[in-house]
Design an enzyme around this catalytic site. Structure first.
Site, PDB file in Angstrom:
ATOM      1  N   ASP A 132       0.526  19.398 -26.382  1.00 17.08           N
ATOM      2  CA  ASP A 132       0.435  20.787 -25.963  1.00 17.08           C
ATOM      3  C   ASP A 132       1.395  20.961 -24.786  1.00 17.08           C
ATOM      4  OD1 ASP A 132      -0.599  23.422 -25.577  1.00 17.08           O
ATOM      5  OD2 ASP A 132      -1.886  22.637 -24.004  1.00 17.08           O
ATOM      6  N   ASP A 134       1.398  23.890 -21.687  1.00 18.76           N
ATOM      7  CA  ASP A 134       0.736  24.216 -20.423  1.00 18.76           C
ATOM      8  C   ASP A 134      -0.497  23.361 -20.194  1.00 18.76           C
ATOM      9  OD1 ASP A 134       1.718  27.211 -19.229  1.00 18.76           O
ATOM     10  OD2 ASP A 134       2.295  26.731 -21.276  1.00 18.76           O
ATOM     11  N   ASP A 140      -0.092  25.151 -15.618  1.00 16.16           N
ATOM     12  CA  ASP A 140      -0.195  26.402 -16.361  1.00 16.16           C
ATOM     13  C   ASP A 140       0.837  27.420 -15.893  1.00 16.16           C
ATOM     14  OD1 ASP A 140      -1.250  28.208 -18.193  1.00 16.16           O
ATOM     15  OD2 ASP A 140      -2.710  28.998 -16.779  1.00 16.16           O
ATOM     16  N   THR A 168       3.373  23.994 -29.208  1.00 14.51           N
ATOM     17  CA  THR A 168       2.988  24.955 -28.172  1.00 14.51           C
ATOM     18  C   THR A 168       2.638  26.311 -28.765  1.00 14.51           C
ATOM     19  OG1 THR A 168       3.829  26.168 -26.244  1.00 14.51           O
ATOM     20  CG2 THR A 168       5.459  25.437 -27.845  1.00 14.51           C
ATOM     21  N   ASP A 321      -3.870  35.251 -20.531  1.00 11.71           N
ATOM     22  CA  ASP A 321      -3.576  36.162 -21.634  1.00 11.71           C
ATOM     23  C   ASP A 321      -4.428  35.752 -22.825  1.00 11.71           C
ATOM     24  OD1 ASP A 321      -2.317  33.921 -22.844  1.00 11.71           O
ATOM     25  OD2 ASP A 321      -0.385  34.461 -21.996  1.00 11.71           O
ATOM     26  N   ASP A 353      -5.266  19.974 -23.772  1.00  6.54           N
ATOM     27  CA  ASP A 353      -6.311  20.244 -22.790  1.00  6.54           C
ATOM     28  C   ASP A 353      -7.374  21.200 -23.296  1.00  6.54           C
ATOM     29  OD1 ASP A 353      -5.694  23.213 -21.217  1.00  6.54           O
ATOM     30  OD2 ASP A 353      -4.159  22.368 -22.495  1.00  6.54           O
TER      31      ASP A 353
END
Length: 396
Positions: A132, A134, A140, A168, A321, A353
């Protein structure tokens, strides 16, 4: 009240991973029985050592029992007898295991370092590692800068002829956008004198969960070039109809706009080719409960629709978001496996995460590979170092 109800709904038992909850229940008994008052730590150090040793043994025995149940479950699935294993009877929602889990060995290793087991031991026969972005590779909303310590670890994976995929949620359709987020890593790969060109080509970027693929390309200023979908789409993904994609995104957009108005979100709506979402305006932070409320509303709305039953999608909280993507990371990881000539799920590791079942976009990756749940980029670095140590010990 609505937000509280929905958040509590997301935390109810059926929204959790039942295998993890079951193992936690097994471990809770020795934890409670061997717990001691604070005064013990102050006045009885020898007694504390004895208690710790007893607790370690109890935990290790439980881990071995679970390990044997998982091995039996794998054997039943290999023998075309799904649903017949004892583990399936104990945990009806348990899924497929792509590798054996050496839980007792993992517990002993982790307990020596951290005093308690927090993740499963990863098999050292990893051929593909997907990440992943962020919170996994960088903080982040930040970028992968040249000083990030994870870069040297990823270069090490490539030098060992392992493949690397960055899967991502960022749904850019242009390669330069990904370069802006990952330039530290891509520049390091490009300038490395230790990697062969073939090894450098072992890194790819999958954007929009499972919608846009880019390969390393030394001839491009941004170090990436777009890979046409016909070169990596899975057969099932080829069956996704454009009319269904539009219908699903239209439905999700309407739900997002409804939440934006009803919750007075300081956000704007953004529609993309394969995604739609709301993002904050003027750099404000949106309350976490409002983001979770929006995820749950949109997810429920789409799931209950006819098109939501035909087409896979992912609704998730991105930290500040909320987006809805066509497909999800299980498709993204599987597409990476196919791009690299069909790497086996049991030899793939996805690191991320977000593994909670509600509004977490790494959750579905468990359907395509072994996974590791981390909480920060620093934990990713530690995990990769542990993997390297496991590979080294295994080769001796």
């Amino acid at each position: 009240m609505t937000t509280r109800y929905r958040v509590e709904y997301a935390l109810k038992t059926h929204r959790r991973d039942q295998l993890i909850e079951w193992i936690k229940g097994l471990l809770a008994v020795p934890f409670v029985l061997h717990s001691q008052p604070t005064v013990i730590y102050q006045n009885h150090s020898e007694g504390l050592k004895t208690v710790a040793a007893d607790t370690h043994q109890r935990y290790a025995e439980i881990m071995l029992d679970v390990e044997n149940l998982i091995s039996d479950h794998i054997h039943h699935e290999a023998a075309a007898l799904p649903g017949k294993s004892k583990l399936k009877l104990l945990v009806p929602t348990v899924g497929t295991f792509f590798t054996a889990l050496h839980l007792q060995e993992a517990f002993n290793y982790q307990d020596e370092r951290r005093c308690i087991s927090r993740r499963r031991f990863v098999a050292p026969s990893v051929k593909l590692v997907t990440f992943d972005g962020d919170v996994t590779l960088y903080d982040d909303g930040k970028n992968l800068t040249p000083s990030n310590p994870v870069i040297s670890r990823i270069l090490r994976l490539l030098a060992q002829n392992r493949k690397v995929g960055i899967v991502t949620a960022a749904g850019y359709e242009e390669a330069p956008k990904y370069y802006e987020r990952l330039y530290g890593l891509l520049d390091a790969v490009h300038s490395s004198s230790d990697l062969t060109e073939s090894q450098k080509e072992g890194i790819i970027v999958m954007g929009g969960e499972s919608n846009f693929l880019f390969r390393y390309d030394r001839t491009q200023e941004c170090k990436l070039s777009y890979v046409p979908r016909e070169e990596w789409l899975l057969d099932e993904m080829n069956a996704w109809k454009e009319d269904d994609i539009k219908e699903l995104l239209d439905l999700a957009e309407n739900a997002l706009r409804t939440c934006k108005d009803a919750l007075s979100l300081p956000a704007a709506v953004l529609r993309k080719d394969r995604a739609v979402g709301v993002y904050p305006v003027n750099g404000v932070r949106i309350n976490r409960e409002l983001l979770e409320e929006t995820v749950l509303v949109v997810q429920n709305t789409v799931e209950r629709s006819a098109v939501g039953a035909r087409l896979p999608f992912c609704a998730f909280n991105g930290g500040n978001d909320v987006f809805v993507d066509i497909g999800d990371k299980s498709w993204g990881v599987r597409a990476c496996q196919r791009y690299f000539n069909g790497i086996d799920p049991g030899k793939t590791l996805h690191i991320g995460d977000q593994f909670l079942s509600a509004g977490a976009n790494d959750f579905k990756a468990r359907l395509a590979s072994t996974t590791a749940w981390i909480a920060s980029p620093a934990e990713t670095v530690d995990l990769l170092d542990e993997l390297e140590a496991a590979v080294g010990n295994n080769s001796k």
